[in-house]
Scaffold this active site. Structure first.
Site, PDB file in Angstrom:
ATOM      1  N   GLY A  26       0.768  -1.237   0.000  1.00 48.18           N
ATOM      2  CA  GLY A  26       0.000   0.000   0.000  1.00 48.18           C
ATOM      3  C   GLY A  26       0.793   1.278   0.000  1.00 48.18           C
ATOM      4  O   GLY A  26       0.207   2.362  -0.101  1.00 48.18           O
ATOM      5  N   GLU A  81       4.415  -6.134   1.892  1.00 45.80           N
ATOM      6  CA  GLU A  81       4.000  -6.637   0.578  1.00 45.80           C
ATOM      7  C   GLU A  81       3.861  -5.487  -0.418  1.00 45.80           C
ATOM      8  O   GLU A  81       2.781  -5.248  -0.942  1.00 45.80           O
ATOM      9  CB  GLU A  81       2.658  -7.368   0.712  1.00 45.80           C
ATOM     10  N   PRO A  82       4.943  -4.764  -0.698  1.00 46.51           N
ATOM     11  CA  PRO A  82       4.815  -3.623  -1.597  1.00 46.51           C
ATOM     12  C   PRO A  82       4.763  -4.060  -3.061  1.00 46.51           C
ATOM     13  O   PRO A  82       5.486  -4.972  -3.469  1.00 46.51           O
ATOM     14  CB  PRO A  82       6.106  -2.842  -1.326  1.00 46.51           C
ATOM     15  N   TYR A 121      -9.380   4.176 -12.683  1.00 50.31           N
ATOM     16  CA  TYR A 121      -9.206   4.784 -11.355  1.00 50.31           C
ATOM     17  C   TYR A 121      -9.179   6.312 -11.408  1.00 50.31           C
ATOM     18  O   TYR A 121      -8.861   6.938 -10.408  1.00 50.31           O
ATOM     19  CB  TYR A 121      -7.862   4.353 -10.741  1.00 50.31           C
ATOM     20  N   CYS A 167     -12.707   3.677 -29.595  1.00 51.94           N
ATOM     21  CA  CYS A 167     -14.007   4.335 -29.653  1.00 51.94           C
ATOM     22  C   CYS A 167     -14.695   4.278 -28.295  1.00 51.94           C
ATOM     23  O   CYS A 167     -15.687   3.576 -28.111  1.00 51.94           O
ATOM     24  CB  CYS A 167     -14.843   3.643 -30.727  1.00 51.94           C
ATOM     25  N   GLU A 168     -14.119   4.946 -27.324  1.00 53.73           N
ATOM     26  CA  GLU A 168     -14.652   5.028 -25.960  1.00 53.73           C
ATOM     27  C   GLU A 168     -14.248   6.394 -25.445  1.00 53.73           C
ATOM     28  O   GLU A 168     -13.080   6.766 -25.560  1.00 53.73           O
ATOM     29  CB  GLU A 168     -13.954   4.007 -25.032  1.00 53.73           C
TER      30      GLU A 168
HETATM   31  C1  LIG Z   1      -2.424  -5.659  -4.022  1.00 52.25           C
HETATM   32  C2  LIG Z   1      -1.889  -6.151  -2.735  1.00 52.25           C
HETATM   33  C3  LIG Z   1      -0.637  -5.712  -2.286  1.00 52.25           C
HETATM   34  C4  LIG Z   1       0.182  -4.663  -2.998  1.00 52.25           C
HETATM   35  O1  LIG Z   1      -0.393  -3.414  -2.916  1.00 52.25           O
HETATM   36  P1  LIG Z   1       0.456  -2.126  -3.378  1.00 52.25           P
HETATM   37  O2  LIG Z   1      -0.473  -1.011  -3.146  1.00 52.25           O
HETATM   38  O3  LIG Z   1       0.810  -2.316  -4.799  1.00 52.25           O
HETATM   39  O4  LIG Z   1       1.651  -2.061  -2.501  1.00 52.25           O
HETATM   40  C5  LIG Z   1      -0.158  -6.262  -1.116  1.00 52.25           C
HETATM   41  N1  LIG Z   1      -0.870  -7.196  -0.423  1.00 52.25           N
HETATM   42  C6  LIG Z   1      -2.067  -7.635  -0.835  1.00 52.25           C
HETATM   43  C7  LIG Z   1      -2.770  -8.661  -0.038  1.00 52.25           C
HETATM   44  C8  LIG Z   1      -2.617  -7.128  -2.007  1.00 52.25           C
HETATM   45  O5  LIG Z   1      -3.816  -7.554  -2.397  1.00 52.25           O
END
Ligand SMILES: *Cc1c(COP(=O)(O)O)cnc(C)c1O
Length: 432
Positions: free
Chosen positions: A238, A287-288, A330, A356-357
């Site tokens: 995130g 988890e980046p 988004y 065409c959108e």
């Molecule tokens: C998508 C996701 C991430 C990565 O998110 P980023 O915003 O790209 O860092 C990490 N963990 C889980 C469980 C996800 O679904």
């Protein structure tokens, strides 16, 4: 930091001019900087240096094999959401013992595959999934390592389509129920409780929601450590990036000032979180995805036409929403710059693709340098959630992907051909 800079008026990726890549490999094409990916990984790794930690790169952000190999060679782990992503990790020689498997809809086949291979942990997203994993493990005579994804009900205050940590979302198990679910897991015969996980959303640009969530989770983590000897706490991904980056050198005059003052950096993220995480006494997983890859890639496109209508100046390019859907999906902002620096007055422009959108628009009413037919433009910050979300709409072959390392540029995915798009299709003999 990223490696897309002007030198002598030419936008370079590391040492290679983007116009040279565009001329050689054609457009549209994605260009990734190997050095930037490495740099982002290492910065985060260093910032978390005080913690026993593992960086599990979120494969879904950019799953090109060359990107995954880069992460594997740095010693990273992987956060995967499908069997296919696990297979990619295996294909690059990545360590499946460092894979965590997330997602609300894991199928029996996917669970079997991951159990046989031996992954670090399944991130459980529901009680039904917990039961399914237990029964698949029993049948295979295996024990399934698990962590449970907690929904801490913290609003990440990001875009509605990428916020995941409130009870409005399908993800995780409610904070209030979590102890009961761990208790249930502890009674299941083929489940090994390994950790706990959260992921509150994507593109967070301040540490506040992370801090709020970790603070809320800390007593729970302690309790689970006492009770079930959990070994890790995954705080999810995130980390946001700057989508309007200023170049550190050769900064063109039209570049807006970034909101750099309050942007999340690995240092500010670590500074706020490490003091909360370290006393927990468990390994920390992060988890980046976007943070690693987002500013490590651009989409290079060529201007096909300039079309002036009434008050509008349309710049029609050869990339389209099928190549990069983020603006349409988004409402994402991507900076767009010519690969050859253009002095002079800017003109309010809409950069649009050929589809065409009405949604096939990369930017609206944006002051851009005056460009002309044949010019190359770079759509910046297109390293994450970009190529991976591309489609073949309009029978458009997906763009080539190129990775640069210093002076070298290598194709890491060939441009698709039209024939390859319909190769899996069949015409039944009964159609005359
Ligand atoms: C998508 C996701 C991430 C990565 O998110 P980023 O915003 O790209 O860092 C990490 N963990 C889980 C469980 C996800 O679904």
């Amino acid at each position: 930091m990223h490696e897309f800079q002007y030198r002598n008026g030419e936008l370079h990726c590391e040492e290679v001019p983007l116009s040279k890549i565009a001329a050689k490999y054609g457009t549209p094409c994605y260009v990734y900087s190997h050095r930037t990916i490495r740099d982002h990984y290492q910065k985060l790794d260093q910032a978390l240096g005080e913690l026993d930690h593992t960086i599990c790169y979120a494969v879904k952000a950019n799953s090109n094999l060359a990107v995954l190999r880069t992460i594997a060679s740095l010693g990273g782990g992987f956060d995967v959401v499908s069997k296919g992503e696990i297979e990619r990790v295996v294909a690059v020689g990545g360590d499946h013992h460092r894979c965590i498997f997330a997602g609300v809809g894991k199928t029996i086949r996917e669970i079997e595959f991951a159990l046989r291979l031996g992954i670090y942990a399944f991130n459980i997203e529901s009680e039904a999934e917990l039961e399914r994993i237990n029964s698949v493990a029993r049948r295979l005579r295996k024990r399934a390592p698990i962590s449970i994804r907690v929904n801490p009900n913290v609003d990440a205050k990001t875009h509605a389509k990428i916020t995941t940590g409130t009870y409005e979302n399908k993800f995780g198990i409610a904070f209030e129920r979590i102890k009961q679910v761990y208790q249930k897991a502890s009674r299941l015969s083929h489940i090994d409780i390994k950790g706990i996980q959260m992921h509150i959303g994507s593109q967070l640009t301040t540490a506040d929601p992370f801090e709020g969530a970790v603070t809320k989770m800390a007593p729970l983590v302690r309790e689970l450590r006492e009770r079930y000897h959990i070994e890790f706490f995954s705080i999810g991904g995130g980390l946001g990036i700057v989508y309007n980056p200023a170049l550190e050198s050769g900064r063109p005059s039209w570049w807006r000032k970034p909101q750099a003052a309050n942007i999340l950096t690995p240092e500010s993220y670590a500074q706020r979180l490490v003091p909360l995480l370290k006393p927990l006494g468990v390994r920390i997983l992060v988890e980046p995805g976007r943070f690693i890859a987002g500013n490590a890639g651009v989409l290079v496109t060529q201007v096909e036409y300039i079309k002036k209508t009434g008050k509008k100046n349309f710049v029609i390019v050869n990339a389209a929403m099928n190549d990069l859907i983020r603006p349409a999906f988004y409402e994402a902002h991507h900076d767009i710059v010519p690969t050859r620096k253009k002095p002079g007055a800017k003109i309010s422009s809409d950069v649009v693709g050929p589809i065409c959108e009405t949604g096939d628009t990369f930017c609206k009413d944006r002051p851009l340098p005056r460009v002309k037919e044949g010019d190359y433009l770079a759509i910046l910050s297109a390293g994450a959630y970009a190529f991976v979300m591309a489609s073949n709409y309009n029978t458009r072959p997906m763009p080539a992907e190129i990775m640069v390392n210093g002076k070298r540029a290598s194709v890491v995915r060939e441009r698709e051909t039209a024939a390859s798009l319909w190769a899996p299709e069949r015409i039944p003999s009964w159609i005359k």
